[in-house]
Scaffold this active site. Structure first.
Site, PDB file in Angstrom:
ATOM      1  N   CYS A  90       0.840  -1.200   0.000  1.00  0.00           N
ATOM      2  CA  CYS A  90       0.000   0.000   0.000  1.00  0.00           C
ATOM      3  C   CYS A  90       0.879   1.257   0.000  1.00  0.00           C
ATOM      4  O   CYS A  90       0.674   2.179  -0.786  1.00  0.00           O
ATOM      5  CB  CYS A  90      -0.935  -0.032   1.222  1.00  0.00           C
ATOM      6  SG  CYS A  90      -2.113   1.332   1.248  1.00  0.00           S
ATOM      7  N   CYS A  91       1.907   1.278   0.879  1.00  0.00           N
ATOM      8  CA  CYS A  91       2.817   2.433   0.909  1.00  0.00           C
ATOM      9  C   CYS A  91       3.543   2.578  -0.423  1.00  0.00           C
ATOM     10  O   CYS A  91       3.797   3.692  -0.883  1.00  0.00           O
ATOM     11  CB  CYS A  91       3.847   2.279   2.026  1.00  0.00           C
ATOM     12  SG  CYS A  91       3.246   2.676   3.671  1.00  0.00           S
ATOM     13  N   CYS A 115      -1.004   8.768   6.927  1.00  0.00           N
ATOM     14  CA  CYS A 115      -2.371   8.465   6.507  1.00  0.00           C
ATOM     15  C   CYS A 115      -3.249   8.207   7.734  1.00  0.00           C
ATOM     16  O   CYS A 115      -2.775   7.665   8.739  1.00  0.00           O
ATOM     17  CB  CYS A 115      -2.362   7.224   5.626  1.00  0.00           C
ATOM     18  SG  CYS A 115      -1.489   7.462   4.075  1.00  0.00           S
ATOM     19  N   CYS A 173      -3.363   4.739   9.483  1.00  0.00           N
ATOM     20  CA  CYS A 173      -2.071   4.222   9.951  1.00  0.00           C
ATOM     21  C   CYS A 173      -1.411   5.151  10.965  1.00  0.00           C
ATOM     22  O   CYS A 173      -0.204   5.048  11.224  1.00  0.00           O
ATOM     23  CB  CYS A 173      -1.143   3.995   8.773  1.00  0.00           C
ATOM     24  SG  CYS A 173      -1.803   2.790   7.606  1.00  0.00           S
ATOM     25  N   CYS A 233       7.891   4.039   5.416  1.00  0.00           N
ATOM     26  CA  CYS A 233       6.954   3.767   4.331  1.00  0.00           C
ATOM     27  C   CYS A 233       7.679   3.478   3.022  1.00  0.00           C
ATOM     28  O   CYS A 233       7.059   3.173   2.022  1.00  0.00           O
ATOM     29  CB  CYS A 233       6.020   4.950   4.159  1.00  0.00           C
ATOM     30  SG  CYS A 233       6.885   6.501   4.013  1.00  0.00           S
TER      31      CYS A 233
HETATM   32 FE1  SF4 Z   1      -1.332   2.838   2.863  1.00  0.00          FE
HETATM   33 FE2  SF4 Z   1      -1.111   3.259   5.480  1.00  0.00          FE
HETATM   34 FE3  SF4 Z   1       1.045   3.431   3.885  1.00  0.00          FE
HETATM   35 FE4  SF4 Z   1      -0.894   5.282   3.815  1.00  0.00          FE
HETATM   36  S1  SF4 Z   1       0.521   4.837   5.531  1.00  0.00           S
HETATM   37  S2  SF4 Z   1       0.111   4.388   2.091  1.00  0.00           S
HETATM   38  S3  SF4 Z   1      -2.730   4.006   4.115  1.00  0.00           S
HETATM   39  S4  SF4 Z   1      -0.176   1.599   4.356  1.00  0.00           S
END
Ligand code: SF4
Length: 235
Positions: free
Chosen positions: A111-112, A200, A203, A228
């Site tokens: 996701c990151c 985010c 998170c 991240c």
């Molecule tokens: Fe995804 Fe969380 Fe990374 Fe944001 S901080 S990109 S929501 S995993």
């Protein structure tokens, strides 16, 4: 050698040097945390047309958008917004669900990567240098950063060495907040609700008194995993 030359320099001196040396080929990467708004205030006083970009992951808290608006109004700053690749996000959610980050470290990193790292690499490809608000005392993964360091990256299979500029590397949290108050710099309202580090919404959470300042980021993971991917050196 480069590191030694800059270690004694003040943050403003380093920013001036960066603007003079790289012009429009340097930009500040801002998530509008406390360190970033300090750097924006400094940069806007040096050059109101300095480049600032932000990665809008699509999962940011409302308070982050609020401080972006305030910064745009106060400084007339032009913010470059970078979004993740639409199709990659769609496919990721269809496959793993919208809350994939809680399911495993691998899915959190995916996701990151899609929401943050890919947009970052897209802009870095066209830059010679970038500025960050990293500080050494923020986490175990950041104790060795230099104020000016080489950042080797591979774009489309071709290696390039960018310059990464961390003017606040040796600043303490107190110095950051003294600067913000002294200069009346707009800041993210979540900082007043025990969020020292903001990313985010799903998170990031508030920390308890005495907890590490990064404890509210990906709190379900161990400290050495808590990056991240934006600031991990490429091998
Ligand atoms: Fe995804 Fe969380 Fe990374 Fe944001 S901080 S990109 S929501 S995993």
């Amino acid at each position: 050698m480069m590191a030694k030359e800059f270690e004694e320099k003040k943050a403003e001196e380093i920013l001036k040097w960066a603007i003079e040396k790289f012009g429009k080929k340097v930009a500040l990467a801002s998530s509008f945390g406390a360190e970033d708004v300090v750097l924006i205030d400094m940069l806007m006083k040096i050059d109101p047309s300095a480049r600032i970009f932000t990665i809008d992951t699509g999962r940011l808290p409302q308070e982050t958008y609020d401080v972006i608006e305030k910064i745009m109004e106060k400084y007339g700053a032009k913010i470059e917004f970078l979004f993740p690749d639409k199709r990659a996000v769609e496919e990721m959610l269809e496959k793993y669900g919208p809350n994939l980050f809680y399911k495993s470290v691998e899915l959190r990193r995916l996701c990151c990567h899609i929401r943050k790292v890919e947009p970052l690499e897209r802009i870095l490809k066209d830059l010679d240098a970038w500025i960050t608000g990293l500080r050494r005392e923020q986490s175990v993964t950041r104790v060795q950063i230099e104020k000016v360091e080489e950042d080797e990256r591979t774009f489309d299979g071709i290696k390039r060495v960018l310059i990464k500029i961390n003017p606040l590397a040796d600043w303490t949290e107190k110095q950051v907040w003294d600067y913000i108050k002294r200069n009346n710099v707009p800041y993210n309202a979540l900082h007043d609700r025990s969020y020292p580090s903001i990313g985010c919404a799903p998170c990031t959470r508030a920390i308890k008194p005495g907890e590490d300042i990064r404890a509210g980021r990906w709190w379900w993971e161990t400290p050495e995993k808590k990056e991240c991917g934006l600031h991990i050196k490429q091998k």
